[in-house]
Design a protein around this motif. Sequence first.
Motif, short mmCIF file in Angstrom:
data_model
loop_
_atom_site.label_atom_id
_atom_site.label_comp_id
_atom_site.label_asym_id
_atom_site.label_seq_id
_atom_site.Cartn_x
_atom_site.Cartn_y
_atom_site.Cartn_z
N THR A 1 9.88 30.00 28.02
CA THR A 1 9.37 31.33 27.74
C THR A 1 9.93 32.40 28.81
OG1 THR A 1 7.41 30.24 26.99
CG2 THR A 1 7.47 32.71 27.22
N ALA A 2 10.51 33.32 28.12
CA ALA A 2 11.21 34.49 28.77
C ALA A 2 9.85 35.22 29.47
CB ALA A 2 11.71 35.56 27.93
N ASP A 3 10.06 35.80 30.68
CA ASP A 3 8.88 36.33 31.51
C ASP A 3 9.46 37.44 32.37
OD1 ASP A 3 10.74 35.04 33.57
OD2 ASP A 3 9.21 33.80 34.34
N GLN A 4 10.58 38.27 31.92
CA GLN A 4 10.90 39.39 32.66
C GLN A 4 11.08 40.44 31.63
OE1 GLN A 4 14.45 38.46 35.09
NE2 GLN A 4 13.59 36.64 35.97
N PRO A 5 10.77 41.58 31.90
CA PRO A 5 10.70 42.70 30.89
C PRO A 5 11.87 42.91 30.25
CG PRO A 5 9.19 43.22 32.89
CD PRO A 5 10.02 42.10 33.23
N ASP A 6 13.21 42.90 30.90
CA ASP A 6 14.32 43.22 30.28
C ASP A 6 14.76 42.18 29.34
OD1 ASP A 6 14.93 41.49 32.39
OD2 ASP A 6 16.87 42.67 32.90
N GLU A 7 14.60 40.91 29.83
CA GLU A 7 14.80 39.90 29.13
C GLU A 7 14.06 39.66 27.85
OE1 GLU A 7 15.14 34.99 29.53
OE2 GLU A 7 14.02 35.88 30.89
N ILE A 8 12.73 40.12 27.86
CA ILE A 8 12.13 39.93 26.94
C ILE A 8 12.48 41.09 25.77
CG2 ILE A 8 9.58 40.32 26.14
CD1 ILE A 8 8.71 39.22 28.62
N GLY A 9 12.56 42.42 26.41
CA GLY A 9 13.22 43.29 25.38
C GLY A 9 14.57 42.97 24.82
N TRP A 10 15.41 42.48 25.45
CA TRP A 10 16.52 41.82 24.71
C TRP A 10 16.34 40.77 23.55
CZ3 TRP A 10 20.47 40.49 29.39
CH2 TRP A 10 20.76 41.52 29.96
N LEU A 11 15.39 39.73 23.88
CA LEU A 11 15.22 38.97 23.01
C LEU A 11 14.59 39.51 21.77
CD1 LEU A 11 13.97 35.96 25.35
CD2 LEU A 11 15.96 35.90 23.66
N ARG A 12 13.39 40.58 21.79
CA ARG A 12 12.69 41.40 20.91
C ARG A 12 13.76 41.86 20.02
NH1 ARG A 12 7.03 42.32 21.43
NH2 ARG A 12 7.52 44.33 20.30
N ALA A 13 14.58 42.68 20.61
CA ALA A 13 15.41 43.62 19.77
C ALA A 13 16.26 42.75 18.98
CB ALA A 13 16.20 44.35 20.64
N ASP A 14 16.93 41.45 19.42
CA ASP A 14 17.61 40.72 18.73
C ASP A 14 16.99 39.94 17.74
OD1 ASP A 14 20.26 41.23 20.18
OD2 ASP A 14 19.97 39.62 21.49
N LEU A 15 15.88 39.52 18.16
CA LEU A 15 15.03 38.69 17.04
C LEU A 15 14.74 39.91 15.88
CD1 LEU A 15 13.38 36.69 15.87
CD2 LEU A 15 11.41 37.29 17.28
N ALA A 16 14.24 40.92 16.00
CA ALA A 16 14.03 41.89 14.82
C ALA A 16 15.47 42.13 14.13
CB ALA A 16 13.66 43.46 15.58
N GLN A 17 16.52 42.32 14.77
CA GLN A 17 17.67 42.64 14.12
C GLN A 17 18.08 41.20 13.25
OE1 GLN A 17 21.13 43.30 16.51
NE2 GLN A 17 22.46 43.08 14.98
N VAL A 18 18.02 39.97 13.81
CA VAL A 18 18.36 39.06 12.95
C VAL A 18 17.40 38.79 11.85
CG1 VAL A 18 18.37 36.29 13.06
CG2 VAL A 18 19.71 37.95 15.01
N LEU A 19 16.02 39.12 12.33
CA LEU A 19 15.09 38.90 10.83
C LEU A 19 15.43 39.74 9.86
CD1 LEU A 19 11.75 38.57 12.93
CD2 LEU A 19 12.63 37.01 11.25
N ASP A 20 16.06 41.18 10.01
CA ASP A 20 16.20 41.86 9.07
C ASP A 20 17.43 41.41 7.99
OD1 ASP A 20 14.51 44.03 9.71
OD2 ASP A 20 16.20 44.97 10.80
N GLU A 21 18.32 40.62 8.82
CA GLU A 21 19.27 40.00 8.11
C GLU A 21 18.85 38.83 7.37
OE1 GLU A 21 23.53 37.40 8.86
OE2 GLU A 21 22.50 38.38 10.76
N ALA A 22 18.04 38.19 7.84
CA ALA A 22 17.51 37.05 7.17
C ALA A 22 16.46 37.34 6.01
CB ALA A 22 16.28 36.16 8.43
N ARG A 23 15.93 38.46 6.13
CA ARG A 23 14.95 38.81 4.87
C ARG A 23 15.96 39.58 3.65
NH1 ARG A 23 12.32 42.08 9.35
NH2 ARG A 23 10.32 40.91 9.63
N ARG A 24 17.02 39.97 4.12
CA ARG A 24 18.04 40.26 3.09
C ARG A 24 18.73 39.11 2.20
NH1 ARG A 24 19.70 44.06 7.08
NH2 ARG A 24 21.33 42.79 7.60
N GLN A 25 18.89 37.99 3.18
CA GLN A 25 19.82 36.86 2.65
C GLN A 25 18.90 36.15 1.85
OE1 GLN A 25 22.52 34.89 5.12
NE2 GLN A 25 23.48 36.97 5.75
N ARG A 26 17.65 35.61 2.32
CA ARG A 26 16.76 34.75 1.92
C ARG A 26 14.97 35.18 2.23
NH1 ARG A 26 18.83 30.54 4.15
NH2 ARG A 26 17.09 29.66 5.31
#
Length: 308
Positions: free
Chosen positions: A230-255
């Motif tokens: 589990t990520a425990d550093q603020p910048d690492e968490i921020g990167w993961l959150r941003a990427d997850l939100a972006q990929v989820l947008d794509e997932a919602r559009r496709q399926r």
Amino acid sequence: MAGNIITTPSELACTPSRAARELGLKRGEFDLAVHLGRIRTVPDEGGGGRRVARTEIDRLRSAEGFPESLVESVRTVGTTDGAALMEVTPARFTRLARLGLVVPVRFYLNRYRAVVWLYLAEELRQFATDKNHTSLLNGRTPEGLRDQLQEGLDLRPRNWRGRHLGFLLREADGPWERAGALSALLDPLQVADIVPDPYERAHLNRFRPDPPAHGAPGSPSAHLAERIMTADQPDEIGWLRADLAQVLDEARRQRPAPRPASQPAGSPPRPSERLAGPPPTPSEHPPEPAPEPKRSRGMLSWLRRRSA
């Protein structure tokens, strides 16, 4: 007629266990080679996990130096052997690892539940023979780096997570699978903050990989492995959150995630549906969301830069 011979899928690809035997690898070595991208796998059309194509096995067996070269490419060493290979003291080797200059590829927990990090011997040799690293191997550690070490810097877990995420993303076959890989490195409360819809979150959890197995589920060793995952550093968490939100947008559009026909996307479930459907993650005190990065340079971009 000879020209009408039908080739079955089992003849075109084989199970990981059989592939490991044909390649002269122990199962752990085979799994690591797959994680590193040295052995390419394909989905099993029958839904039985991943397999190795016969053409991939033939490619590896025809490589120069096979099988010794393949075995050596996945050989791992711990701190003591790694230090001897690089001709430095174990203390210096540990400092280099904590600073992120050498990156672990695996870990395990010994009988005292201490984390033992493992490194690719091949990468350590390359580091030691690079003339740009002479001062790091033989000289005094620069003052700025010494200060970071004294403050407790240890990038080994984070660097291992980066490598592990790279493996998970290589194995992902679609946006929901990629979203599951990213969510595996975030605390569930962070995921719940990004994915408040309980039906979407339940669907996402289907694709969330488990941490590497260490001890029985719920045991202290398993909990320790989960913490490393589990990520425990603020910048690492921020990167993961941003990427997850972006990929989820794509997932919602496709399926879009499945939900009851009467439940439109984005609206809260009715009380009766809350009982039948997946419950939201309980949280009396939701965490403050980690700061999002100002520019789109998330974990996916970081991984691409590392592999360039």
